[in-house]
Design a protein around this motif. Structure first.
Motif, PDB file in Angstrom:
ATOM      1  N   UNK A  37       0.831  -1.208   0.000  1.00 29.88           N
ATOM      2  CA  UNK A  37       0.000   0.000   0.000  1.00 29.88           C
ATOM      3  C   UNK A  37       0.866   1.259   0.000  1.00 29.88           C
ATOM      4  N   UNK A  38       1.908   1.243   0.817  1.00 28.39           N
ATOM      5  CA  UNK A  38       2.798   2.414   0.894  1.00 28.39           C
ATOM      6  C   UNK A  38       3.330   2.788  -0.492  1.00 28.39           C
ATOM      7  N   UNK A  39       3.660   1.787  -1.275  1.00 33.56           N
ATOM      8  CA  UNK A  39       4.210   2.043  -2.606  1.00 33.56           C
ATOM      9  C   UNK A  39       3.164   2.472  -3.626  1.00 33.56           C
ATOM     10  N   UNK A  40       1.891   2.143  -3.385  1.00 32.05           N
ATOM     11  CA  UNK A  40       0.907   2.309  -4.457  1.00 32.05           C
ATOM     12  C   UNK A  40      -0.267   3.235  -4.169  1.00 32.05           C
ATOM     13  N   UNK A  41      -0.755   3.263  -2.929  1.00 26.72           N
ATOM     14  CA  UNK A  41      -2.026   3.940  -2.660  1.00 26.72           C
ATOM     15  C   UNK A  41      -1.848   5.464  -2.645  1.00 26.72           C
ATOM     16  N   UNK A  42      -2.824   6.176  -3.179  1.00 26.85           N
ATOM     17  CA  UNK A  42      -2.685   7.612  -3.460  1.00 26.85           C
ATOM     18  C   UNK A  42      -2.249   8.458  -2.260  1.00 26.85           C
ATOM     19  N   UNK A  43      -2.940   8.354  -1.082  1.00 23.27           N
ATOM     20  CA  UNK A  43      -2.581   9.262   0.023  1.00 23.27           C
ATOM     21  C   UNK A  43      -1.230   8.907   0.622  1.00 23.27           C
ATOM     22  N   UNK A  44      -0.763   7.672   0.398  1.00 23.76           N
ATOM     23  CA  UNK A  44       0.533   7.277   0.947  1.00 23.76           C
ATOM     24  C   UNK A  44       1.698   7.789   0.099  1.00 23.76           C
TER      25      UNK A  44
END
Ligand code: FE
Ligand code: ZN
Length: 504
Positions: free
Chosen positions: A161-168
């Motif tokens: 998620x850290x690598x991909x999700x927008x707010x991250x």
């Protein structure tokens, strides 16, 4: 031989292990030490803030780990998660694990790089200690929060998620920016601007939030990291003073970096602001209060007058941060709520007592600007719906936050700045972010912008379900909290607990 004093022993076991190279020249040995323009004339002038040798360091850390893991075990064995204030509290911890823990690991890697590339033995040893600290932070955070992964959604796959999700991409791109700078800029960015100026705003609210909401493991982790944090803050201040004292020519370079990294770091803390005011079922203090205490009083009024002795001014865009303190958390949480279908945590409309708390803590802004939004969301819910924003937002090219911030002095007008670079137009959320871009456009034109990437077809496909699958999100990870998997389980477990108590 006479017995050595503490100070001599420390010196012998740390910086005295350094040596002068004899068959390679210094340039070759330390190729990254000069290109940023920082001039150091005497590395031995570096004051060691730690006075910690390797053996005492490990003994001390091992003791803290033993205590932490004892707490994790007993919490797990006694089903401690059921005594949290509410399952929705864990949304704050999901955000922490997805957004902050991977930064600890990045910090571990980059301090190891400083431990190789800084020229003096003193700062190299300090960097090595911090590198080990940061690795321990990443590991202990993962272990601490892994206990919840067994029972709650949103904790799995945090590094993906850290690598991909927008707010991250907000925290990720911030740290990518820092680790792709030179060693002195990194010290100014992370050790000073992030850790010294803002760490209390990041760390204290998360950890006291944990203790207020019955999260004993996270609280214990927090205590275990806090003593490291005070060493890290000292390193931050020490490295700034060292650069400023070594050469007058360093002053404008350092000032520029402070201006840049204060604003970069401050924008990342926007996520903390919304966490403090909206995600904790039992709230500790408001973002505004924390900002006034930990930043305005301790840094702006406490630290910067001292730094003026070296010719350093407060950060360039600091007034805007001060002016935003009544608006920030509301603007950010509303955005997370509106795009919550694509998040690794759930969001919901604040309950009545929570709305009252917000009104009381933000008397100048909440009732006239933000309460109407929540009332509208509630009317939609009463009609059987849920407010979600349709479409994708424009992002700031520098901080990567959607364009949600408002014009200074006009809280209902969205701020928009732009610059042209090689015939292309780039958008910014604020004067601070535009200023940062204009200094180094070649760096920021390369930014991995989540929304652009979706439109370019690089995120699993053109539909929302395809993008969510590519993010690694599963049923129950995001969306509305009321009626979610976590909320239904929580209710079920507590009803079971109550009927068990009644039947005894
Ligand atoms: Fe850390
Ligand atoms: Zn921005």
């Amino acid at each position: 031989m006479p017995k050595l004093s503490m100070k001599q022993r420390y010196s012998v076991l740390t910086r005295d292990l350094d040596w002068e190279p004899s068959y390679v020249d210094e340039e070759e040995l330390f190729p990254h030490a000069t290109f940023e323009g920082i001039k150091i004339h005497d590395w031995s002038k570096w004051e060691d803030p730690f006075r910690l040798t390797v053996d005492s360091y490990y003994k001390y850390q091992a003791e803290k780990d033993r205590r932490l893991y004892a707490v994790l075990d007993s919490f797990a064995q006694s089903q401690g998660h059921l005594s949290l204030s509410d399952a929705s509290y864990l949304n704050a911890m999901k955000l922490f694990l997805q957004g902050v823990t991977p930064l600890e690991y990045q910090a571990h890697r980059h301090f190891a790089y400083l431990g190789r590339h800084l020229k003096g033995g003193g700062p190299r040893f300090a960097a090595i200690c911090q590198s080990i600290d940061e690795l321990r932070h990443a590991q202990t955070e993962i272990h601490t929060l892994s206990g919840y992964n067994k029972h709650y959604s949103g904790f799995h796959g945090f590094s993906r998620m850290h690598d991909r999700v927008w707010y991250l991409s907000v925290p990720k791109s911030f740290f990518d920016d820092a680790v792709s700078a030179g060693p002195f800029e990194f010290l100014t960015a992370i050790s000073f601007s992030f850790e010294y100026l803002l760490t209390n705003l990041l760390f204290v609210p998360f950890m006291s939030g944990a203790s207020f909401n019955g999260d004993l493991p996270t609280m214990t982790f927090g205590f275990s990291a806090q003593s490291d944090e005070s060493r890290h803050m000292t390193l931050g201040l020490e490295s700034i003073k060292f650069m400023l004292e070594q050469d007058e020519g360093n002053v404008p370079i350092v000032q520029d970096w402070i201006d840049k990294w204060f604003w970069r770091s401050y924008r990342v803390t926007a996520l903390v602001a919304s966490m403090m005011d909206y995600q904790l079922p039992r709230r500790v203090m408001s973002w505004k209060e924390a900002f006034e205490l930990y930043f305005e009083q301790q840094m702006l009024e406490g630290l910067f007058p001292d730094l003026s002795y070296y010719g350093i001014n407060p950060p360039r865009h600091v007034q805007q941060a001060v002016d935003e303190k009544d608006l920030l958390s509301h603007q950010v949480y509303w955005t997370l709520f509106s795009f919550g279908f694509a998040a690794g945590f759930t969001t919901s409309i604040p309950h009545d007592d929570h709305l009252e708390w917000l009104s009381a803590n933000y008397p100048d802004t909440f009732d006239n600007l933000y309460r109407p939004q929540w009332e509208k969301a509630r009317r939609i819910r009463e009609g059987g719906g849920r407010f979600f924003f349709q479409g994708l937002p424009q992002l700031c090219q520098t901080c990567q936050i959607p364009m949600i911030f408002t014009e200074p002095g006009s809280p209902t007008v969205i701020a928009q700045r732009w610059s042209e670079h090689r015939g292309e137009k780039f958008n910014f959320c604020s004067d601070g972010c535009k200023w940062i871009f204009d200094r180094e456009p070649e760096k920021y034109v390369q930014a991995w912008m989540p929304v652009h990437q979706i439109y370019q077809g690089n995120c699993g496909g053109p539909t929302v379900p395809e993008v969510l699958a590519w993010y690694g999100l599963e049923e129950g990870d995001g969306g509305e909290y009321e009626g979610s998997v976590d909320q239904r389980n929580w209710q079920h477990w507590h009803e079971a607990q109550l009927s068990e108590v009644a039947s005894r």
